[in-house]
Structures are given as structure tokens and as C-alpha cells.
Design a protein around this motif. Structure first.
Motif, mmCIF file in Angstrom:
data_model
loop_
_atom_site.group_PDB
_atom_site.id
_atom_site.type_symbol
_atom_site.label_atom_id
_atom_site.label_comp_id
_atom_site.label_asym_id
_atom_site.label_seq_id
_atom_site.Cartn_x
_atom_site.Cartn_y
_atom_site.Cartn_z
ATOM 1 N N UNK A 1 0.802 -1.224 0.000
ATOM 2 C CA UNK A 1 0.000 0.000 0.000
ATOM 3 C C UNK A 1 0.831 1.269 0.000
ATOM 4 N N UNK A 2 2.156 1.149 0.175
ATOM 5 C CA UNK A 2 2.996 2.333 0.178
ATOM 6 C C UNK A 2 3.946 2.353 1.352
ATOM 7 N N UNK A 3 4.461 3.521 1.716
ATOM 8 C CA UNK A 3 5.416 3.610 2.828
ATOM 9 C C UNK A 3 4.761 3.263 4.161
ATOM 10 N N UNK A 4 5.566 2.747 5.081
ATOM 11 C CA UNK A 4 5.079 2.433 6.426
ATOM 12 C C UNK A 4 6.229 2.604 7.403
ATOM 13 N N UNK A 5 5.924 2.590 8.703
ATOM 14 C CA UNK A 5 6.980 2.725 9.699
ATOM 15 C C UNK A 5 7.820 1.466 9.737
ATOM 16 N N UNK A 6 9.099 1.637 10.087
ATOM 17 C CA UNK A 6 10.016 0.515 10.105
ATOM 18 C C UNK A 6 9.804 -0.408 11.282
ATOM 19 N N UNK A 7 10.541 -1.495 11.276
ATOM 20 C CA UNK A 7 10.379 -2.488 12.329
ATOM 21 C C UNK A 7 11.591 -2.558 13.234
ATOM 22 N N UNK A 8 12.650 -1.809 12.904
ATOM 23 C CA UNK A 8 13.852 -1.895 13.710
ATOM 24 C C UNK A 8 14.578 -0.563 13.717
#
Length: 374
Positions: A256-263
Motif C-alpha cells: 500500500x505504500x510507505x510504512x513505519x520501520x520495524x527496527x
């Protein structure tokens, strides 16, 4: 009804078929071949500094004066050697006259095992080229031992000095050494023998040949320059280009596009507070726009389509292909980065923490080929 013949048709009918064949032969002989790209484009696409590329070309041109019986020498051969030996002197300054600073020095060959050697090589040049008066070191962009340079070295820039730390001299010296007493380097077997003489390792020969083949595509103009994407490839590329400037975020990005990172990263340049893409997240998003669901990691994405090996070179890529980079380009499990090929030797990618999605030239370091999904 009488049919009239045009002037050309009448002449052919009058003179007969041989003239037609002659015209066909003439047309075939005068049809221009595709021109090789200019030196500026070759340097940009290949990752070779322009001054080093000029040294390779100069050496190939001047070689017949040094070894008249040698045949088949081309600049890609010299570029293939220098790519492995010094990465084209990358990270060093090359003056207009070809002098390289700081000097490129290999490990001290004192028999201690440094650099993989177990046989000591006592000094032969009193430290003139390598700064070591006890033991030898390989020197210059072509990594000559001083003792070898004494026989192969040549003055290619007419300054009356034979210097392995000069790009022009070193390239011509390497050409002379590869030619031996008069090889035909257009013959694959003799080319392999020449490279093996340069370094007694079959793995080395394979690596150098791979680079020679890639550079040869450029020298003959067979790498398509300025390709245009169409259809789904255009859609994928446009989707990725629309994200230029979006921050890198480790683990960021989905269909769906950009998202917050996981690390996170110690620098604070990537983490769960940054909304954006990492390299594989950008590829995943772009391909989702044409209904293709990619795996999440770059290494897994390499197996999602028809694999294009690094040995095939940049010329085998088409716009929209995924392009990969690895710690070991022959081992897909070491792939750590992916971009989307744009054509003309360029890609769009999310490079690393602290950067944004951007277009840039394909990286030469770690190039591991591509994958075609369209």
C-alpha cells in the motif's frame, strides 16, 4: 491495357537481375552498424573512472608498437584485470597525467602468510616502488611485483619515466605482460592462459573473464543505452519514481505504500518512528501496482522470477527488472540489496539509513545480476 514501368523498374528490367543483386550487396555493405556509446557513457555505465578508462584504451592502441606479434588486445581485457586488482584505483586521486595518489600497495610478502602468501619475496627494487627495502609488495592499479615490472614496465605517457603507479604506464605494462611473446587474445583459450599467467588461480581467471565479458558489451555497443519502459514495466517504474524523496526506513514499505520501520539503527537514522521504505519494501510496493506479490526480503525476491546472472552483464537487463547486490555475487543467499532497473545503467532504490529513495547508477561493487518478473 499497357502498364508503364517506373524509371527504376524499367532499368532493372532492362539490365536484368545481376544489377539488383549488386544493389543489395552495396546496401548491405553501407548499412551503418550501431555505434558504441561514447567514452563518457561507457565510464558512467561501467563504473570505470574516465581517466582509468582512457589509460586502458591508450594501452590497447599503443601495444602494437611494443609487441607487434600480439593480436586481440582490447581495453576490456585490461579493465577486467584492473577491476579485480584495484577496482580501477577507486578511492585514489588520478592526475591528468595519470599519476595515482596515494600509491596502491599490496601486503608485505614476507612469508608470514599476509595476503595468503607463504613464500617470502625478498626486495628487488631497494624500496623504489613499494617503499619496502626488505620484502616485495605488489604495486599500482595492476598490482605488479617490482621484479615483474622491471621486465614488463613501459613508458606510455612519454615522460621518460616507467612508473607502475602511473595509470598509463601500468596499463601498457599489463598489456605487454599479458601478450607474452605474441598471443592471440581474441582466442578464448589463449586469453585464459594469459590471465592464468597473471595470477595462478582458476577462480581468478573466472572472475576476470566475467568482467571482461561485461565490459566487452559496452565496447561493441551491445549494451542498450537509453532504453524505454513500456506496459507493466512502465507502471512499476512510475510507481517507484513517485516515491523519490521518501525516507529510508528499515523494514518499511508494503503493497500500500510507505510504512513505519520495524527496527532501529545506532545512528537513529532508521527506526519505528520513520515512515518510508527499505530496498525490498520499495520493490514490493512497485510490483504490487501490477498485481505481483513479492516476498519481503531482497534475497527471496531474487528467486521470484527468471534469474539473470551477473555474468550476463548490464546489457542483459531490461527496464523494470529487479537488480541485486550481494556480499558474494555468486551466492544468492548473500544478497543484501535490491533496486529497480531503469535502463541506461541506472536504478531507483532505497539505499540505506539516512538516505531517501533515489535514482543512481548501478553499483559496481557486489553486482549480482537481476530477476525478470514481466
Amino acid at each position: 491495357m499497357t502498364r508503364r514501368l517506373g524509371c527504376a523498374a524499367f532499368l532493372l528490367a532492362l539490365l536484368g537481375t545481376p544489377l539488383l543483386l549488386l544493389l543489395i550487396v552495396i546496401a548491405a555493405q553501407t548499412t551503418p552498424r550501431p555505434a558504441a556509446p561514447p567514452i563518457e557513457t561507457v565510464g558512467q555505465v561501467s563504473g570505470i573512472p574516465a581517466r582509468m578508462l582512457a589509460a586502458y584504451q591508450n594501452a590497447a592502441t599503443r601495444l602494437p608498437q611494443q609487441v607487434p606479434t600480439c593480436r586481440g588486445m582490447r581495453w576490456p581485457i585490461l579493465a577486467g584485470i584492473a577491476r579485480i586488482e584495484s577496482n580501477h584505483a577507486t578511492g585514489h586521486t588520478i592526475s591528468p597525467g595519470g599519476d595515482i595518489t596515494p600509491r596502491i600497495l599490496g601486503p608485505r610478502l614476507d612469508g608470514s602468510g599476509a595476503g595468503g602468501n607463504v613464500t617470502p619475496f625478498p626486495d628487488t627494487d631497494n624500496g623504489r616502488f613499494d617503499g619496502d627495502t626488505a620484502y616485495e609488495r605488489a604495486v599500482g592499479p595492476f598490482q605488479f611485483l617490482p621484479s615483474t615490472w622491471n621486465g614488463a614496465g613501459r613508458d606510455a605517457n612519454d615522460d621518460q619515466i616507467t612508473d607502475p603507479h602511473n595509470a598509463d604506464d601500468a596499463a601498457l605494462g599489463a598489456a605487454v605482460y599479458l601478450c607474452g611473446k605474441g598471443r592471440d587474445l581474441g582466442d578464448r583459450g589463449q586469453l585464459k592462459a594469459a590471465i592464468l599467467q597473471y595470477n595462478h588461480s582458476q577462480a581468478y581467471v573466472s572472475d576476470v573473464l566475467g568482467w571482461i565479458d561485461r565490459y566487452s558489451q559496452l565496447s561493441t555497443g551491445t549494451i542498450p543505452i537509453g532504453q524505454h519502459a513500456t506496459g507493466n514495466a512502465r507502471t512499476v517504474i512510475d510507481a517507484a519514481l513517485a516515491q523519490e524523496g521518501v525516507p529510508y526506513s528499515w523494514g518499511g514499505g508494503n503493497a500500500n505504500g510507505p510504512s513505519t520501520g520495524i527496527c532501529c539503527s545506532p545512528s537513529g537514522k532508521s527506526g519505528t518512528r520513520i515512515r518510508g521504505f527499505d530496498c525490498s519494501g520499495l520493490a514490493l510496493y512497485a510490483y504490487a501496482q501490477v498485481g505481483i506479490n513479492l516476498p519481503r526480503t531482497a534475497a527471496a525476491q531474487a528467486g521470484a522470477g527468471r534469474r539473470i546472472p551477473a555474468s550476463a552483464g548490464v546489457g542483459a537487463l531490461k527496464p523494470g527488472d529487479l537488480v541485486f547486490f550481494a556480499y558474494n555475487p555468486t551466492n544468492d543467499s548473500t544478497i543484501h540489496h535490491v533496486g529497480i532497473y531503469l535502463g541506461n545503467g541506472k536504478m531507483i532504490n532505497a539505499p540505506r539509513p539516512g538516505t531517501n529513495v533515489r535514482t543512481e547508477a548501478l553499483w559496481d561493487d557486489g553486482f549480482a545480476g537481476g530477476t525478470r518478473l514481466l
